[in-house]
Design a protein around this motif. Structure first.
Motif, short mmCIF file in Angstrom:
data_model
loop_
_atom_site.label_atom_id
_atom_site.label_comp_id
_atom_site.label_asym_id
_atom_site.label_seq_id
_atom_site.Cartn_x
_atom_site.Cartn_y
_atom_site.Cartn_z
N GLU A 24 0.82 -1.21 0.00
CA GLU A 24 0.00 0.00 0.00
C GLU A 24 0.86 1.27 0.00
O GLU A 24 1.98 1.27 0.48
N LEU A 25 0.30 2.35 -0.52
CA LEU A 25 0.93 3.66 -0.45
C LEU A 25 0.73 4.24 0.96
O LEU A 25 -0.16 3.79 1.70
N LEU A 26 1.52 5.26 1.28
CA LEU A 26 1.39 5.88 2.61
C LEU A 26 -0.04 6.40 2.83
O LEU A 26 -0.63 6.18 3.88
N GLU A 27 -0.59 7.06 1.80
CA GLU A 27 -1.92 7.64 2.02
C GLU A 27 -2.97 6.53 2.23
O GLU A 27 -3.93 6.72 2.97
N GLU A 28 -2.75 5.38 1.62
CA GLU A 28 -3.69 4.27 1.81
C GLU A 28 -3.58 3.72 3.24
O GLU A 28 -4.59 3.40 3.86
N ARG A 29 -2.35 3.63 3.75
CA ARG A 29 -2.19 3.20 5.15
C ARG A 29 -2.88 4.22 6.06
O ARG A 29 -3.61 3.87 6.97
N GLU A 30 -2.63 5.51 5.77
CA GLU A 30 -3.17 6.53 6.66
C GLU A 30 -4.69 6.64 6.61
O GLU A 30 -5.31 6.98 7.60
N ASN A 31 -5.26 6.30 5.45
CA ASN A 31 -6.73 6.37 5.45
C ASN A 31 -7.38 5.02 5.75
O ASN A 31 -8.57 4.82 5.53
N GLY A 32 -6.58 4.08 6.24
CA GLY A 32 -7.13 2.82 6.75
C GLY A 32 -7.53 1.81 5.70
O GLY A 32 -8.32 0.90 5.97
N THR A 33 -6.99 1.94 4.47
CA THR A 33 -7.43 1.02 3.41
C THR A 33 -6.35 -0.02 3.04
O THR A 33 -6.45 -0.66 1.98
N THR A 34 -5.36 -0.20 3.91
CA THR A 34 -4.28 -1.14 3.58
C THR A 34 -4.82 -2.51 3.18
O THR A 34 -4.46 -3.07 2.13
N GLU A 35 -5.71 -3.07 4.00
CA GLU A 35 -6.17 -4.44 3.72
C GLU A 35 -6.96 -4.51 2.41
O GLU A 35 -6.83 -5.46 1.65
N GLN A 36 -7.74 -3.46 2.18
CA GLN A 36 -8.51 -3.42 0.92
C GLN A 36 -7.58 -3.41 -0.30
O GLN A 36 -7.82 -4.12 -1.28
N VAL A 37 -6.51 -2.61 -0.22
CA VAL A 37 -5.56 -2.50 -1.33
C VAL A 37 -4.85 -3.83 -1.54
O VAL A 37 -4.73 -4.33 -2.67
N ILE A 38 -4.41 -4.43 -0.46
CA ILE A 38 -3.69 -5.71 -0.54
C ILE A 38 -4.61 -6.79 -1.14
O ILE A 38 -4.21 -7.56 -2.00
N ALA A 39 -5.86 -6.80 -0.67
CA ALA A 39 -6.81 -7.80 -1.17
C ALA A 39 -7.02 -7.62 -2.67
O ALA A 39 -7.05 -8.59 -3.44
N GLN A 40 -7.17 -6.36 -3.09
CA GLN A 40 -7.41 -6.10 -4.52
C GLN A 40 -6.21 -6.54 -5.37
O GLN A 40 -6.38 -7.13 -6.44
N GLN A 41 -5.00 -6.27 -4.89
CA GLN A 41 -3.80 -6.67 -5.65
C GLN A 41 -3.70 -8.19 -5.72
O GLN A 41 -3.37 -8.76 -6.76
N LEU A 42 -4.00 -8.85 -4.61
CA LEU A 42 -3.95 -10.32 -4.60
C LEU A 42 -5.04 -10.92 -5.49
O LEU A 42 -4.80 -11.88 -6.23
#
Ligand code: PEP
Length: 257
Positions: free
Chosen positions: A135-153
Motif C-alpha cells: 500500500e501507499l502511505l496515504e492508503e495506510r493513513e486512510n485505513g485502506t491497507t487491507e482493501q488495497v492488498i486484497a485487490q492486488q492479490l
C-alpha cells in the motif's frame, strides 16, 4: 521451518534495481558467494537485465539463485520492445522474476491486470514469480491497507487458475512508504499484513495460505532484519539498498537463517 512447512524455507532476494557496472557486479557476486558458508537460507539475486548473463556465468556451481526484475506477459518471442520472455530468462538460468514491484506499478503504470498476466506467463514458462504487493502511505493513513492488498492479490487469485498460479508463486509484501526511504514497517505492522494475506488466501484455499512463502520488503537492513524475520508469517525478505553491499546483504541473509 515456519509453520512446520518445508515450502516456507527462508528466502532472501536481492533486488539490485538499476545499479552496477560490470566490474562492480562481479565484485558483489563474488563477495556474496564466498561469504555464504554456514548460512542456511535460500539466496537469490536479481541483477539488471543486461548483467543476467554475466552474473549467471559467475554463479555456476553456486547455491545462489538468479532472478530478473520483470518478465513479459507473453511467454514466447514477439513484438514486445524492451521486454524479456520466460524462455529467454530460463535460457540464461533465471528461475525467478520480480513482478509488480512498486516502481513498476507507480513509475511505469503497470496495472493489476497486466501484473496478473505477467504472473501467469512466468509460471507457464517455469519461472517463479516474486509477486509484490503493498500500500501507499496515504492508503495506510486512510485505513485502506487491507482493501488495497486484497485487490492486488485478487487480480491473480480470481483468474481461472489463480490458486494454481499462486501455489507456484512467492509473495513479497512491500509497503510503498518503506521502500528505499529508510522507514521500515515495525515487525508488528509487517506481521499484521502478512497474517491478513494468509487469512485472505485461506478463504479460497487453506493449503495455499499455509504454504505460500511471503517475504517482507522495505528498508530491511542488518540492524532490523532479525526482528522482522522472527515474526511467524514472514519467510524472508526482498532487499533493495542493502543488497548492493556484500557485508550488509550477508548480514541480512544470516538474520534469516
Ligand atoms: C525493494 O526495492 O524491493 C526494496 C525493498 O528496496 P529497499 O530495501 O531499498 O527499501
Amino acid at each position: 521451518m515456519k509453520g512446520n512447512n518445508d515450502m516456507r524455507r527462508p528466502l532472501v532476494a536481492g533486488n539490485w534495481k538499476m545499479n552496477g557496472t560490470q566490474e562492480g557486479v562481479i565484485e558483489l557476486i563474488d563477495g556474496i558467494k564466498s561469504g555464504l558458508d554456514g548460512i542456511n537460507v535460500e539466496v537469490l539475486v536479481c541483477p539488471p537485465a543486461i548483467f543476467i548473463g554475466l552474473v549467471g556465468a559467475r554463479l555456476e556451481g553456486s547455491k545462489v539463485k538468479l532472478g530478473a526484475q520483470n518478465i513479459c506477459q507473453q511467454p514466447e518471442s514477439g513484438a514486445f520492445t524492451g521486454e524479456l520472455s520466460a524462455a529467454m530468462l530460463t535460457e540464461f538460468g533465471c528461475r525467478y522474476a520480480i513482478i509488480g514491484h512498486s516502481e513498476r506499478r507507480h513509475v511505469y503504470g503497470e496495472s493489476d491486470k497486466l501484473i496478473a498476466e505477467r504472473v501467469a506467463a512466468a509460471v507457464a514458462g517455469n519461472v517463479t514469480p516474486i509477486f509484490c504487493i503493498g500500500e501507499l502511505l496515504e492508503e495506510r493513513e486512510n485505513g485502506t491497507t487491507e482493501q488495497v492488498i486484497a485487490q492486488q492479490l485478487d487480480a491473480v487469485l480470481n483468474l481461472d487458475n489463480g490458486i494454481v498460479l499462486l501455489k507456484e508463486t512467492v509473495l513479497a509484501y512491500e509497503p510503498v512508504w518503506a521502500i528505499g526511504t529508510g522507514k521500515t514497517a515495525s515487525p508488528e505492522q509487517a506481521q499484521a499484513v502478512h497474517a491478513f494475506i494468509r487469512s485472505h488466501l485461506a478463504k479460497q484455499d487453506e493449503a495455499l495460505a499455509a504454504g505460500i512463502k511471503i517475504l517482507y520488503g522495505g528498508s530491511v537492513n542488518a540492524a532490523n532484519a532479525e526482528k522482522l524475520f522472527g515474526m511467524p508469517d514472514i519467510d524472508g525478505g526482498l532487499i533493495g539498498g542493502a543488497s548492493l553491499k556484500v557485508n550488509d546483504f550477508l548480514a541480512v541473509c544470516k538474520a534469516a537463517g
